[in-house]
Design an enzyme around this catalytic site. Structure first.
Site, PDB file in Angstrom:
ATOM      1  N   ILE A  60       0.895  -1.163   0.000  1.00 36.92           N
ATOM      2  CA  ILE A  60       0.000   0.000   0.000  1.00 36.92           C
ATOM      3  C   ILE A  60       0.929   1.207   0.000  1.00 36.92           C
ATOM      4  O   ILE A  60       1.898   1.261   0.760  1.00 36.92           O
ATOM      5  CB  ILE A  60      -0.961  -0.021   1.216  1.00 36.92           C
ATOM      6  CG1 ILE A  60      -1.844   1.241   1.252  1.00 36.92           C
ATOM      7  CG2 ILE A  60      -0.247  -0.185   2.542  1.00 36.92           C
ATOM      8  CD1 ILE A  60      -2.991   1.159   2.301  1.00 36.92           C
ATOM      9  N   SER A  61       0.674   2.141  -0.895  1.00 39.67           N
ATOM     10  CA  SER A  61       1.594   3.259  -1.088  1.00 39.67           C
ATOM     11  C   SER A  61       1.647   4.177   0.132  1.00 39.67           C
ATOM     12  O   SER A  61       0.762   4.159   0.982  1.00 39.67           O
ATOM     13  CB  SER A  61       1.169   4.084  -2.307  1.00 39.67           C
ATOM     14  OG  SER A  61       0.905   3.239  -3.399  1.00 39.67           O
TER      15      SER A  61
END
Ligand code: SAH
Length: 213
Positions: A60-61
């Site tokens: 997840i960024s």
């Protein structure tokens, strides 16, 4: 995992200090609880400005990067948006607060199912999820007003350029997967495509075909 108001205030403050200043983007990021999209061991770190591991060896960024990309995309309320790289679904959920409809695709069925379950649990009804190699885009729904890639391509994929509406914007990381990549913005005009380089980033690579899980 639930977080207190002070933690969420600090999160928004961090986003602003890293250049996420668009009020609509900040409001969307305030509405979407990142803890819903980070599962397992790392759930207690959902409000840190860090990329975190998710299933299928993906990430997840980093929230500030999500904010800067969303801001660069300049999403309008009537827009139809295509996201390549659903991952946890966090970015798609933020886009869903800003756009009319979001199509999001990942090459891992398991990630798509996980994200869809969170959208359903939160009554987010304007996201369509699907499993496919997103580098071909989604011809049935083209053209798109906005296209966002959250995996790095060596070059902007041709089908995606073709599926961008005239006047539309595409934001994507480009470059080799093991090197520093550039976040670029492509704007389509009547006469062609304009490119501008936004900043250095680091994303997982855009891979061909479907994943095994
Ligand atoms: N936007 C996500 C982060 C995604 S990480 C979030 O908010 O959590 C990048 C994702 O791109 C990974 O899940 C990976 O499986 C996916 N991906 C890589 N190549 C792809 C391709 N060709 N088509 C679709 N998804 C792809």
């Amino acid at each position: 995992m639930t977080f207190d108001a002070a933690t969420k205030m600090q999160f928004l403050y961090t986003l602003r200090s890293k250049g996420v200043t668009d009020a609509r983007v900040l409001t969307a990021m305030e509405q979407v609880d990142r803890a819903d999209y980070v599962k397992g061991t790392f759930a207690d770190r959902a409000y840190e400005d860090m990329p975190l591991p998710i299933a299928c060896g993906q990430t997840i960024s980093q929230p500030s990067v999500v904010g800067l990309m969303t801001q660069a995309l300049n999403v309008q309320p009537r827009d139809k948006v295509l996201e390549i790289g659903t991952g946890s679904g966090y970015q798609a959920a933020i886009l869903s607060k800003l756009a009319r409809r979001v199509y999001t695709v990942d090459r891992y069925r398991r990630l798509v199912h996980g994200a869809r379950a969170v959208f359903e649990a939160h009554d987010i009804t304007n996201i369509t999820t699907f499993t496919a190699d997103g580098s071909h885009g989604f011809d049935e729904q083209a053209p798109f007003d906005r296209i966002l890639l959250t995996a790095a391509a060596e070059d902007p994929p041709g089908p995606l350029l073709a599926q961008l509406r005239i006047g539309g914007i595409m934001v994507l990381p480009v470059g080799q997967s093991d090197a520093v990549q550039s976040l670029i913005r492509v704007t389509r005009s009547e006469s062609g495509y304009d490119y501008d380089e936004l900043r250095a980033v680091r994303f997982v690579p855009l891979l061909e075909g479907l994943g095994q899980e």
